[in-house]
Scaffold this active site. Sequence first.
Site, PDB file in Angstrom:
ATOM      1  N   ARG A 105       0.816  -1.211   0.000  1.00 43.98           N
ATOM      2  CA  ARG A 105       0.000   0.000   0.000  1.00 43.98           C
ATOM      3  C   ARG A 105       0.851   1.263   0.000  1.00 43.98           C
ATOM      4  O   ARG A 105       0.544   2.233  -0.697  1.00 43.98           O
ATOM      5  CB  ARG A 105      -0.961  -0.018   1.195  1.00 43.98           C
ATOM      6  CG  ARG A 105      -1.878   1.188   1.302  1.00 43.98           C
ATOM      7  CD  ARG A 105      -2.511   1.602  -0.004  1.00 43.98           C
ATOM      8  NE  ARG A 105      -3.172   0.496  -0.690  1.00 43.98           N
ATOM      9  CZ  ARG A 105      -3.507   0.519  -1.974  1.00 43.98           C
ATOM     10  NH1 ARG A 105      -3.212   1.564  -2.723  1.00 43.98           N
ATOM     11  NH2 ARG A 105      -4.095  -0.512  -2.540  1.00 43.98           N
ATOM     12  N   LYS A 140       1.501  24.421  -3.523  1.00 43.02           N
ATOM     13  CA  LYS A 140       0.243  23.751  -3.139  1.00 43.02           C
ATOM     14  C   LYS A 140       0.427  22.239  -3.261  1.00 43.02           C
ATOM     15  O   LYS A 140      -0.164  21.569  -4.101  1.00 43.02           O
ATOM     16  CB  LYS A 140      -0.903  24.252  -4.013  1.00 43.02           C
ATOM     17  CG  LYS A 140      -1.194  25.734  -3.814  1.00 43.02           C
ATOM     18  CD  LYS A 140      -2.253  26.244  -4.765  1.00 43.02           C
ATOM     19  CE  LYS A 140      -2.478  27.736  -4.577  1.00 43.02           C
ATOM     20  NZ  LYS A 140      -3.461  28.287  -5.545  1.00 43.02           N
ATOM     21  N   LYS A 172       3.566  38.883  -2.380  1.00 44.93           N
ATOM     22  CA  LYS A 172       2.211  38.731  -2.874  1.00 44.93           C
ATOM     23  C   LYS A 172       1.329  39.860  -2.339  1.00 44.93           C
ATOM     24  O   LYS A 172       1.801  40.748  -1.623  1.00 44.93           O
ATOM     25  CB  LYS A 172       1.676  37.350  -2.511  1.00 44.93           C
ATOM     26  CG  LYS A 172       2.616  36.211  -2.967  1.00 44.93           C
ATOM     27  CD  LYS A 172       1.967  34.873  -2.951  1.00 44.93           C
ATOM     28  CE  LYS A 172       1.177  34.653  -4.220  1.00 44.93           C
ATOM     29  NZ  LYS A 172       0.655  33.256  -4.312  1.00 44.93           N
ATOM     30  N   GLU A 207       4.037  39.967  -7.089  1.00 47.58           N
ATOM     31  CA  GLU A 207       2.730  39.716  -7.681  1.00 47.58           C
ATOM     32  C   GLU A 207       1.959  41.026  -7.820  1.00 47.58           C
ATOM     33  O   GLU A 207       1.950  41.852  -6.906  1.00 47.58           O
ATOM     34  CB  GLU A 207       1.946  38.761  -6.779  1.00 47.58           C
ATOM     35  CG  GLU A 207       0.506  38.527  -7.197  1.00 47.58           C
ATOM     36  CD  GLU A 207      -0.277  37.788  -6.141  1.00 47.58           C
ATOM     37  OE1 GLU A 207      -0.301  36.545  -6.208  1.00 47.58           O
ATOM     38  OE2 GLU A 207      -0.850  38.440  -5.241  1.00 47.58           O
TER      39      GLU A 207
END
Length: 292
Positions: A105, A140, A172, A207
Amino acid sequence: MTTVDPGSLPEAAVRRILIAALEEDAPNGDITSAALLPADARATASLVAREAGIFSGGPVFAPAMRLTDPRAEVQLLLADGASFEAGARLAEVSGLARAVLTAERVALNLTQRMSAIATTTAEYVRLVEGTAARVVDTRKTTPGLRVLERYAVRCGGGQNHRFSLSDAVLAKDNHLAVLTGGDVGRLTAALAGVRGRLPHTVHFEVEVDRLEQIEPVLAAGVDTIMLDNFSPGELAEGVRLIAGRALVEASGNVNLQTIAAIAATGVDIISVGALTHSVRALDLGLDISVAT
């Protein structure tokens, strides 16, 4: 086929992940295999694709099997980055049956996910062919698995963004809101001050979410400008305004339906969170037979 160096996936990092995964899955051993199978029983197994895709995970599958049986014999039948069809055999393993079933697994979970990321990345890369755009990943990623998932992106022909918050400055919208209080007039001086304090080796990206921010940001001497959630028309205008004075990254609203139009605007980089945060595990199975 994308050529990927398996050595670019650090063995120590792989081992840490596998030990943690096995500890999670069999903290006190595999009581089912121990109860049902003789200790000396042996088995052979084939890693078989139930659907087509791009393979990634050879440097994980093999040590996963050897973690439970150091003498297990593992043969990888396909290189990472190679494509395969449904029904293809990707690897074979021979060893103690208990060990093979205990590792199954963990080995499958990781290889299925890595191959899914490689397969998805290859789809995005294919859609930007003929343009100058590079398809890159984002942060992410699954906590603890970033090194594997970033490697899988490379197997699919993509490239990597910064690995962590420690690797580059990426200012950002939330950073800029705190830094300038939302005043565009303060943007150049504030960013130039940051630029002046950074070592020359540190990449500086900012950004923006409006065209009018571009000139003030460029005036601060940044290396890359990220155009966030811009329409294709706005992206083309942003590329025109930047005019080669910085790299141009497109981010936000990137999917298989939009990426071709985004790439056609002339951006240098397209960052795609979906490469790692939205994939469905590829259907791979381990077909086991008992050795006599």
